[in-house]
Design a protein around this motif. Structure first.
Motif, PDB file in Angstrom:
ATOM      1  N   ARG A   1     -19.817 -10.089 -20.598  1.00  0.00           N
ATOM      2  CA  ARG A   1     -20.839  -9.052 -20.442  1.00  0.00           C
ATOM      3  C   ARG A   1     -20.847  -8.528 -19.007  1.00  0.00           C
ATOM      4  O   ARG A   1     -20.920  -7.318 -18.765  1.00  0.00           O
ATOM      5  CB  ARG A   1     -22.216  -9.610 -20.819  1.00  0.00           C
ATOM      6  CG  ARG A   1     -22.364  -9.952 -22.301  1.00  0.00           C
ATOM      7  CD  ARG A   1     -23.797 -10.334 -22.641  1.00  0.00           C
ATOM      8  NE  ARG A   1     -23.899 -10.771 -24.030  1.00  0.00           N
ATOM      9  CZ  ARG A   1     -23.903 -12.043 -24.421  1.00  0.00           C
ATOM     10  NH1 ARG A   1     -23.805 -13.015 -23.514  1.00  0.00           N
ATOM     11  NH2 ARG A   1     -23.984 -12.352 -25.697  1.00  0.00           N
ATOM     12  N   VAL A   2     -20.743  -9.432 -18.051  1.00  0.00           N
ATOM     13  CA  VAL A   2     -20.703  -9.031 -16.643  1.00  0.00           C
ATOM     14  C   VAL A   2     -19.433  -8.244 -16.349  1.00  0.00           C
ATOM     15  O   VAL A   2     -19.453  -7.200 -15.688  1.00  0.00           O
ATOM     16  CB  VAL A   2     -20.804 -10.278 -15.737  1.00  0.00           C
ATOM     17  CG1 VAL A   2     -20.542  -9.903 -14.282  1.00  0.00           C
ATOM     18  CG2 VAL A   2     -22.168 -10.935 -15.882  1.00  0.00           C
TER      19      VAL A   2
ATOM     20  N   TRP B   1     -16.452  -2.935 -14.936  1.00  0.00           N
ATOM     21  CA  TRP B   1     -15.406  -1.947 -15.207  1.00  0.00           C
ATOM     22  C   TRP B   1     -15.938  -0.694 -15.898  1.00  0.00           C
ATOM     23  O   TRP B   1     -15.161   0.178 -16.297  1.00  0.00           O
ATOM     24  CB  TRP B   1     -14.318  -2.577 -16.087  1.00  0.00           C
ATOM     25  CG  TRP B   1     -13.442  -3.544 -15.361  1.00  0.00           C
ATOM     26  CD1 TRP B   1     -13.564  -4.902 -15.351  1.00  0.00           C
ATOM     27  CD2 TRP B   1     -12.327  -3.232 -14.531  1.00  0.00           C
ATOM     28  NE1 TRP B   1     -12.580  -5.464 -14.564  1.00  0.00           N
ATOM     29  CE2 TRP B   1     -11.802  -4.457 -14.047  1.00  0.00           C
ATOM     30  CE3 TRP B   1     -11.709  -2.040 -14.148  1.00  0.00           C
ATOM     31  CZ2 TRP B   1     -10.699  -4.517 -13.204  1.00  0.00           C
ATOM     32  CZ3 TRP B   1     -10.606  -2.101 -13.312  1.00  0.00           C
ATOM     33  CH2 TRP B   1     -10.119  -3.326 -12.848  1.00  0.00           C
ATOM     34  N   SER B   2     -17.233  -0.564 -16.033  1.00  0.00           N
ATOM     35  CA  SER B   2     -17.800   0.480 -16.897  1.00  0.00           C
ATOM     36  C   SER B   2     -17.600   1.895 -16.370  1.00  0.00           C
ATOM     37  O   SER B   2     -17.807   2.856 -17.122  1.00  0.00           O
ATOM     38  CB  SER B   2     -19.297   0.224 -17.113  1.00  0.00           C
ATOM     39  OG  SER B   2     -20.003   0.270 -15.869  1.00  0.00           O
TER      40      SER B   2
ATOM     41  N   VAL C   1     -16.549 -12.398 -28.487  1.00  0.00           N
ATOM     42  CA  VAL C   1     -16.189 -11.607 -27.304  1.00  0.00           C
ATOM     43  C   VAL C   1     -15.681 -10.233 -27.732  1.00  0.00           C
ATOM     44  O   VAL C   1     -16.028  -9.205 -27.143  1.00  0.00           O
ATOM     45  CB  VAL C   1     -15.126 -12.336 -26.452  1.00  0.00           C
ATOM     46  CG1 VAL C   1     -14.630 -11.426 -25.324  1.00  0.00           C
ATOM     47  CG2 VAL C   1     -15.697 -13.628 -25.876  1.00  0.00           C
ATOM     48  N   GLY C   2     -14.847 -10.214 -28.770  1.00  0.00           N
ATOM     49  CA  GLY C   2     -14.296  -8.945 -29.245  1.00  0.00           C
ATOM     50  C   GLY C   2     -15.366  -7.989 -29.732  1.00  0.00           C
ATOM     51  O   GLY C   2     -15.243  -6.769 -29.567  1.00  0.00           O
TER      52      GLY C   2
ATOM     53  N   ALA D   1     -18.058  -2.915 -28.643  1.00  0.00           N
ATOM     54  CA  ALA D   1     -19.270  -2.113 -28.449  1.00  0.00           C
ATOM     55  C   ALA D   1     -19.166  -1.245 -27.202  1.00  0.00           C
ATOM     56  O   ALA D   1     -19.821  -0.199 -27.113  1.00  0.00           O
ATOM     57  CB  ALA D   1     -20.493  -3.020 -28.366  1.00  0.00           C
ATOM     58  N   ALA D   2     -18.324  -1.671 -26.253  1.00  0.00           N
ATOM     59  CA  ALA D   2     -18.093  -0.893 -25.032  1.00  0.00           C
ATOM     60  C   ALA D   2     -16.867   0.002 -25.139  1.00  0.00           C
ATOM     61  O   ALA D   2     -16.471   0.635 -24.164  1.00  0.00           O
ATOM     62  CB  ALA D   2     -17.942  -1.845 -23.845  1.00  0.00           C
TER      63      ALA D   2
END
Length: 313
Positions: free
Chosen positions: A108-109, A114-115, A151-152, A157-158
């Motif tokens: 999540r972090v 990288w967003s 995790v996937g 979702a991102a």
């Protein structure tokens, strides 16, 4: 016409500096020289490592600002990042359920950091080092699969694919264990990243592996090897690629003499399954035993342009 295949370069690199070998992250100037060489040899983009994220923020301000520099040098973007985690059975081990909460929060972090850019894949080694996982059992493979399914879902979702890269010293490296692992993973969330040399070293045919799982392959590392691991090569601490006593240099560029990877068969399979997208070229430890990163990169790009692209044109 739209190009079906584009070539990205995984940013392993060393060059000689006044005080000895330096990598491209040494300064903005050395990064610029690196990017110019990658562009000049005909690559379209780069991949990088997640552990560079702190330096990216420190030197460039953000991934978006660093990507602007990449684009200013004529490359398209950053395609993938490799999440080279510090696996430790006490707090970060996919086969140990008690560590899963820590790993989920780590991702999540990571996605938040990288967003500012759009990555295609975040690449992971899906298990600890082999000697920290053995004996590899079905229950351990199930636990690892359960983690990466979660995790996937977070990465999906991102808008980023979670994809697994199997080093020859990884806990999940044999053909049987790879097949069992993927049988427990959700193909919507867990993808396969084929590293031609790593699979070959582990005694797995990368072409056959790709043909079996083509529908969930989300990328490749194209590099060659001249050796298959024997005995305990995959069990040496702290790094089998350095410590295994049988082999001084595991990895070579495409087009090397005595290479064991059948790249023409690999590219034929890529064409047959109508894969479209990025193929990453990787030169891990290319400077060992007198090798040179810039030479390996030029030779590999020549091979891609004059041999592989003619197969899938």
């Amino acid at each position: 016409m739209e190009r079906r295949i584009k070539w990205s370069y995984m940013d392993h690199w060393r060059s000689d500096g006044p005080a000895g070998p330096i990598d491209q992250w040494h300064s903005v100037k050395t990064m610029s020289r690196f990017l110019k060489q990658i562009k000049a040899t005909g690559f379209d983009a780069i991949d990088t490592f997640d552990f560079r994220i702190g330096q990216i923020f420190g030197d460039y301000g953000s991934p978006a600002k660093y990507q602007e520099m990449v684009q200013d040098h004529g490359l398209e973007r950053i395609v993938n990042t490799f999440h080279a985690a510090d696996y430790d059975v006490r707090n970060y081990a996919p086969h140990v359920p008690e560590t899963h909460a820590t790993i989920l929060e780590d991702f999540r972090v990571t996605l938040g950091l990288w967003s500012s850019i759009q990555l295609d894949n975040i690449i992971v080694m899906p298990a600890t080092l082999y000697y920290d996982m053995e004996p590899v059992t079905e229950d351990k493979l199930k636990h690892a699969a359960e983690l990466w399914n979660k995790v996937g879902a977070i990465t999906a979702a991102a808008g980023v694919r979670l994809t697994c890269h199997h080093e020859f010293f990884c806990g999940i490296q044999s053909e049987a264990d790879i097949e069992t692992f993927y049988s427990y993973t959700d193909p919507r969330y867990v993808h396969l990243f084929v590293d031609t040399a790593q699979h070959c070293i582990a005694g797995v045919d990368p072409v056959a592996l790709y043909r079996r799982h083509a529908d969930r392959v989300s990328g490749f590392h194209f590099k060659d090897t001249r050796n298959i691991a024997t005995g305990d090569d995959h069990r040496h601490r702290p790094d089998s690629e350095i410590m295994a006593p049988t082999t001084g240099k595991w990895f070579y560029e495409m087009g090397t003499d005595q290479g064991l990877v059948d790249f023409e068969a690999m590219m034929t399979a890529v064409r047959d399954h109508e894969y479209r997208g990025w193929i990453s070229v990787e030169h891990d430890k290319a400077n060992k035993e007198g090798g040179d990163y810039s030479e390996s990169t030029a030779v590999a790009r020549w091979y891609a342009a004059n041999v592989l692209e003619r197969i899938y044109s």
